[in-house]
Design a protein around this motif. Structure first.
Motif, PDB file in Angstrom:
ATOM      1  N   UNK A 191       0.828  -1.208   0.000  1.00  0.00           N
ATOM      2  CA  UNK A 191       0.000   0.000   0.000  1.00  0.00           C
ATOM      3  C   UNK A 191       0.862   1.256   0.000  1.00  0.00           C
ATOM      4  N   UNK A 192       1.906   1.266   0.823  1.00  0.00           N
ATOM      5  CA  UNK A 192       2.774   2.450   0.874  1.00  0.00           C
ATOM      6  C   UNK A 192       3.489   2.666  -0.453  1.00  0.00           C
ATOM      7  N   UNK A 193       3.828   1.586  -1.152  1.00  0.00           N
ATOM      8  CA  UNK A 193       4.512   1.724  -2.435  1.00  0.00           C
ATOM      9  C   UNK A 193       3.689   2.552  -3.408  1.00  0.00           C
ATOM     10  N   UNK A 194       2.373   2.311  -3.405  1.00  0.00           N
ATOM     11  CA  UNK A 194       1.488   3.024  -4.335  1.00  0.00           C
ATOM     12  C   UNK A 194       1.061   4.363  -3.754  1.00  0.00           C
ATOM     13  N   UNK A 195       0.603   4.346  -2.518  1.00  0.00           N
ATOM     14  CA  UNK A 195       0.098   5.586  -1.912  1.00  0.00           C
ATOM     15  C   UNK A 195       1.208   6.625  -1.779  1.00  0.00           C
ATOM     16  N   UNK A 196       2.438   6.156  -1.535  1.00  0.00           N
ATOM     17  CA  UNK A 196       3.552   7.081  -1.397  1.00  0.00           C
ATOM     18  C   UNK A 196       4.155   7.511  -2.721  1.00  0.00           C
ATOM     19  N   UNK A 197       3.610   7.030  -3.847  1.00  0.00           N
ATOM     20  CA  UNK A 197       4.103   7.444  -5.153  1.00  0.00           C
ATOM     21  C   UNK A 197       5.435   6.832  -5.536  1.00  0.00           C
ATOM     22  N   UNK A 229      -6.263   0.148  -4.521  1.00  0.00           N
ATOM     23  CA  UNK A 229      -5.646   1.408  -4.103  1.00  0.00           C
ATOM     24  C   UNK A 229      -5.104   2.164  -5.312  1.00  0.00           C
ATOM     25  N   UNK A 230      -4.433   1.446  -6.204  1.00  0.00           N
ATOM     26  CA  UNK A 230      -3.866   2.089  -7.382  1.00  0.00           C
ATOM     27  C   UNK A 230      -4.932   2.671  -8.285  1.00  0.00           C
TER      28      UNK A 230
END
Length: 350
Positions: A191-197, A229-230
């Protein structure tokens, strides 16, 4: 010999940079330090210590997180032996403190790499019992101490974080997930990989697929959350693009049908007066890409036969080149007056 005794014409004691607090046998030898002298310095209670095979820490205390990273790289990398005149600067600070190092064929990966990339869900470096290092498959190396060897057919292009060569986020995620059985930890990292850009979901799924990790239920569940999420983030960027670049308001998330006829497909945005549609290309690499692309192509061909212009936009392009994508859509809207009128279609909420 004592701790203050110079070991060579270029003594090491004045050096404070981590690159010179951690040296290999070959590097010490290039500085005039014999094997016997190295063994003497590493005696119990001595000023040096061997922390990995052939890698020495030039102080008696525990290694810092940065020293551990460089020790792992020195253990795993094909690093050129420094020459007598250029190996170490004569004065501290004579070269950039974070200049990329001459490590070849080795990258930090896994949780340590994610920490270096700035992931809050990754643990601090000092709390890691092992540091993963990525090397070509044919290298003859074994995991040892706090260095865990991870093999790959070909090394990806590295990122450099404070002079440390680090695997790209998708590859580092795959190597981290391979060692994690905690479903919550896997979900938080993805999740952090995508949400954090840090990267797009498709790149993560591609690496997880290549690593054969999508047969693990907790990874599949995390990937489903990742894709959702993405898509939500891509939709939000699409809304922002329309608003910030002054495009006319479309109708959002609709299905098109022919009157009394078949379903034509779903669209993320549609401008009925101009017969222009936008669809986000969020295909997941774990699916059959050829079959899925054929489905996209068939839908686009059908809609364009009806006079509807379809613009496909990837989440990556929305994130990295939003202005360019806005120009593409605006051009399609402006060109509507030059086209024949589109067929009448029924627009329904999706």
């Amino acid at each position: 010999m004592n701790h203050n005794t110079p070991l060579s014409p270029r003594p090491l004691r004045h050096l404070s940079d981590v690159r010179h607090r951690v040296l290999t046998t070959a590097q010490l030898r290039a500085h005039g330090v014999t094997t016997a002298e190295t063994n003497e310095q590493c005696r119990p209670g001595g000023p040096w210590q061997q922390i990995l095979p052939g890698v020495y820490l030039l102080h008696p205390g525990p290694p810092t997180s940065e020293e551990r990273l460089h020790a792992v790289l020195l253990y795993a990398a094909r690093s050129p032996v420094p020459g007598p005149a250029t190996a170490i600067p004569a004065q501290p600070g004579a070269e950039e403190p974070h200049a990329p190092q001459p490590y070849t064929d080795a990258l930090i990966t896994g949780l340590a790499a994610l920490t270096l990339h700035g992931f809050s869900a990754a643990p601090p470096l000092l709390s890691l019992n092992r540091i993963d290092v990525l090397v070509p498959r044919m290298r003859r190396l074994r995991s040892n101490g706090f260095a865990r060897i991870v093999r790959t057919p070909s090394l990806p292009a590295p990122a450099h974080v404070t002079g440390v060569p680090v695997a790209p986020v998708p590859r580092a995620l795959a190597d981290a997930v391979a060692e994690l059985a905690d479903a919550g930890a896997v979900r938080r990292l993805l999740t952090e990989a995508v949400r954090g850009g840090h990267c797009e979901p498709a790149a993560v799924v591609r690496e997880l697929t290549q690593a054969r990790l999508l047969n693990r239920p907790h990874v599949v569940d995390a990937v489903d959350s990742l894709l959702a999420e993405g898509r939500a983030l891509a939709e939000d960027r699409l809304y922002r693009m329309v608003r910030e670049y002054g495009l006319p308001d479309p109708v959002w998330n609709v299905d098109l049908r022919l009157p009394g006829g078949p379903h034509l497909g779903g669209l993320d945005a549609y401008w009925p007066e101009q017969a222009v549609a936008v669809e986000l290309d969020t295909r997941a690499p774990r699916q059959d890409e050829d079959a899925l692309w054929s489905e996209y192509a068939r839908k686009r061909e059908h809609l364009e036969r009806l006079g509807i212009t379809v613009v496909y936009i990837t989440p990556k392009k929305l994130r990295e080149a939003m202005a360019q994508q806005a120009t593409v859509v605006r051009t399609a809207l402006m060109a509507a007056n030059d086209r024949d009128p589109a067929a009448y279609v029924v627009v329904l909420p999706r």
